[in-house]
Design a protein around this motif. Structure first.
Motif, PDB file in Angstrom:
ATOM      1  N   THR A  57      96.072 -47.321 101.050  1.00 38.58           N
ATOM      2  CA  THR A  57      95.990 -45.855 100.924  1.00 38.58           C
ATOM      3  C   THR A  57      94.890 -45.275 101.804  1.00 38.58           C
ATOM      4  N   THR A  58      93.797 -46.014 101.982  1.00 36.81           N
ATOM      5  CA  THR A  58      92.723 -45.524 102.856  1.00 36.81           C
ATOM      6  C   THR A  58      93.199 -45.444 104.303  1.00 36.81           C
ATOM      7  N   ILE A  59      93.962 -46.437 104.751  1.00 35.44           N
ATOM      8  CA  ILE A  59      94.478 -46.413 106.124  1.00 35.44           C
ATOM      9  C   ILE A  59      95.484 -45.282 106.306  1.00 35.44           C
ATOM     10  N   VAL A  60      96.360 -45.079 105.337  1.00 33.85           N
ATOM     11  CA  VAL A  60      97.316 -43.965 105.436  1.00 33.85           C
ATOM     12  C   VAL A  60      96.571 -42.638 105.531  1.00 33.85           C
ATOM     13  N   ASP A  61      95.525 -42.459 104.732  1.00 33.34           N
ATOM     14  CA  ASP A  61      94.757 -41.216 104.756  1.00 33.34           C
ATOM     15  C   ASP A  61      94.010 -41.022 106.072  1.00 33.34           C
ATOM     16  N   ALA A  62      93.686 -42.129 106.763  1.00 34.79           N
ATOM     17  CA  ALA A  62      92.832 -42.053 107.949  1.00 34.79           C
ATOM     18  C   ALA A  62      93.582 -41.751 109.240  1.00 34.79           C
ATOM     19  N   PHE A  63      94.914 -41.947 109.249  1.00 35.91           N
ATOM     20  CA  PHE A  63      95.658 -41.829 110.501  1.00 35.91           C
ATOM     21  C   PHE A  63      96.863 -40.888 110.340  1.00 35.91           C
TER      22      PHE A  63
END
Length: 263
Positions: free
Chosen positions: A163-169
């Motif tokens: 979820t952190t990667i989805v939010d970051a890109f």
């Protein structure tokens, strides 16, 4: 630490010695020879039983090439990279920024054994310490590859990572492999994992449901590992026969699932 890197690396090295290899990864053979000059000696020295792991690598490589063909400006996060020479095999264009991440001791070994490459940055960190993401450029499509890593994390850590990667890109693809709940819960008694003092910490009977962790995340597909047509086409006859028998066991054929998501 080195012992846990050897099994898959050895499988890739032995694959490269087949008349018609799956990967043809000459780097794996070179590195394996430096780590263990006699790796292919002894009774089981040339056994191709590890070829199933090479099939997994081939799926990840093919999916990565497919994504990068449509996103030549992407950022690649190769998590738990070990001594895998994926960036050298895929050879992405200079417009791609590639990040190989693993524990600092593994990255130090990687620096010794594999050549540096332009636009490829080595990051020594635990994948769950997400401060490493601060070093990654944003605003571009991202490709996250986590081969052979997710089952060793806890479910909360997997969820936080994805979820952190989805939010970051702004957009991207995630590809990784999972095991079912039964494999996770019995992993402490698995003789192969016990040999390397390893244990799974999560499992998913239906990994497609992980898309429900984030509104932007979408399940794309699953690829076979055991029972793969490519495995049956490439493996020596004795190996094919044994894997055919193994896949008759309930649950084994899909005991490792290679999956990809997009957002």
């Amino acid at each position: 630490m080195q012992k846990t890197l050897n099994p898959v690396l050895k499988a890739k090295a032995l694959d490269n010695r087949l008349p018609d290899p799956v990967l043809g990864d000459e780097w794996a053979e070179r590195v394996m020879r430096r780590l263990d000059p006699d790796y292919d000696k002894g009774r089981f020295g040339t056994s191709q039983m590890g070829l199933v792991a090479v099939i997994r690598t081939k799926v990840h490589d093919d999916w990565a090439r497919d994504f990068l063909a449509g996103h030549p400006d992407a950022v690649v996060l190769h998590l738990g990279c070990g001594l895998d020479a994926r960036v050298l095999r895929i050879d992405p264009p200079e417009t791609v920024d590639w990040y190989d991440l693993d524990y600092p001791a593994v990255i130090a070994l990687r620096r010794r054994l594999l050549p540096a490459r332009a636009h490829c940055t080595l990051l020594g960190s635990s994948v769950t310490e997400l401060s490493w993401l601060e070093r990654i450029p944003r605003g571009r499509p991202v490709l996250m590859i986590a081969e052979g890593m997710i089952p060793y994390l806890t479910e909360p850590d997997v969820r936080r990572l994805l979820t952190t990667i989805v939010d970051a890109f702004p957009a991207g693809q995630m590809q990784f492999d999972t095991v079912p709940v039964w494999a996770w819960r019995t992993s402490r008694w698995d003789p192969t994992l016990r040999k390397y003092d390893a244990e799974f910490h999560c499992g998913f009977d239906d990994p497609a449901k992980l898309a429900g962790w984030h509104r932007r995340l979408e399940y794309v597909e699953e690829a076979p590992m055991y029972g793969s047509p490519l495995l049956m086409a490439k493996a020596p006859a004795s190996t094919r026969r044994l894997y055919r028998l193994l896949t008759l066991l309930p649950g084994l054929k899909r005991s490792i699932r290679i999956v990809r998501f997009r957002f």
